[in-house]
Scaffold this active site. Structure first.
Site: not given
Ligand code: KIV
Length: 300
Positions: A50, A118, A187
């Site tokens: 992000s 991740k 998410e």
């Protein structure tokens, strides 16, 4: 003789062992200074891709290169001494094959010294998760809204709001867990489904927009600080840092323009009694240098 006693870092197995216990607390972090502040309050810090959108102004996470993740991963590792640091694998760096994923994930771990990586994807990434986990790389999985797939998902959309989607999402969670993921991010998954998945898998679920039924929570730090211009529905702003930054910058600009900053307390004084500047004679060459900087006059 002084002895350096390193602070023990949280490990991936310690996160797994927290399943069903006290909620796991985590945040994203991209820099040494925010990592140092968050370190004592969180169990793990995620250097999320992000950062491409939050820090570098990209429209999505897709353009983020591996080198950028490594650069920010190193910074966070320098700032955080206790929390587990997890670094995101960016789009294109792991999907091709388990071998590609291993090569790049090993590079991330060598270069940053982070404790885990991740990657996004459920069923389709299970084989890769097994390949990495069996070769010494702790993997955090990420299912539901997977931002690297927005072009397939049709945008940043919540997942599992229709019951027809539940079986596939639950299967994703089971498969990444069976493959050896040490935790899984859920998410933007509808709350009842996130609860159900949490009960179904033996590894911790880390929710972001998935409700309180998960084993832990993560938010993008800039979002919860009130530093992001727009935030998704699931974000609570715990601070107004953006407003504080703007007010500080406005104050600085006003004072510089008004001539009130710097004030007497912001300057270096002389160690000896201050001479009268007009009575100080400069060495000949420096006087010459000053004179030579004078604008040339043209003779008429
Ligand atoms: O990149 C990121 O910040 C993430 C979190 C939102 C989980 O993947």
């Amino acid at each position: 003789m002084s002895q350096h006693v390193p602070v023990k870092r949280v490990t991936a197995p310690e996160i797994t062992a927290r399943k069903g216990g006290e909620p796991i607390v985590s945040l994203t972090s991209y820099h040494a200074h925010t990592a140092a502040i968050a370190d004592k309050y969180v169990d793990f810090l995620l250097v999320g891709d992000s950062l491409g959108m939050v820090m570098h102004g990209f429209e999505s996470t897709l353009p983020v290169p591996l080198e950028l993740m490594i650069l920010h991963g190193r910074a966070v590792m320098r700032g955080a001494k206790r929390a587990l640091v997890v670094v995101d694998m960016p789009f294109g760096s792991y999907e091709e094959s388990p071998a590609q994923a291993f090569r790049n994930a090993a590079m991330v771990m060598k270069e940053t010294q982070c404790g885990a990586i991740k990657l996004e994807g459920g069923k389709r990434m299970a084989e890769t998760i097994r390949f990495l986990s069996e070769r010494g790389i702790p993997v955090m999985a990420h299912i539901g809204l997977t931002p690297q797939s927005i072009n397939v998902l049709g945008g940043f959309k919540a997942q599992g709001r229709e019951q027809a989607q539940w079986a596939a999402l639950e299967q994703d969670a089971r498969l990444v867990s069976d493959a050896g993921a040490f935790a899984v991010v859920l998410e933007a998954i509808a709350e009842p489904l996130a609860r159900r998945i949490t009960a179904a898998v033996p590894i911790p679920t880390i929710g972001i927009g998935a409700g309180a039924g998960c084993d832990g929570q993560i938010l993008v730090m800039e979002d919860m600080l009130g530093l992001s211009p727009r935030v998704p529905k699931f974000v609570k702003e715990f601070g107004r840092v953006g407003a504080a930054i703007e007010s500080a910058i406005r104050g600085y600009a006003e004072e510089v323009r008004a001539g009130t900053f710097p004030a007497s307390e912001h300057v270096y004084t002389m160690k000896d009694p201050a001479p009268d500047p007009d009575s100080v004679s400069l060495p000949a060459d420096s006087a010459g240098a000053r004179a030579s900087k004078k604008p040339k006059t043209t003779s008429t």
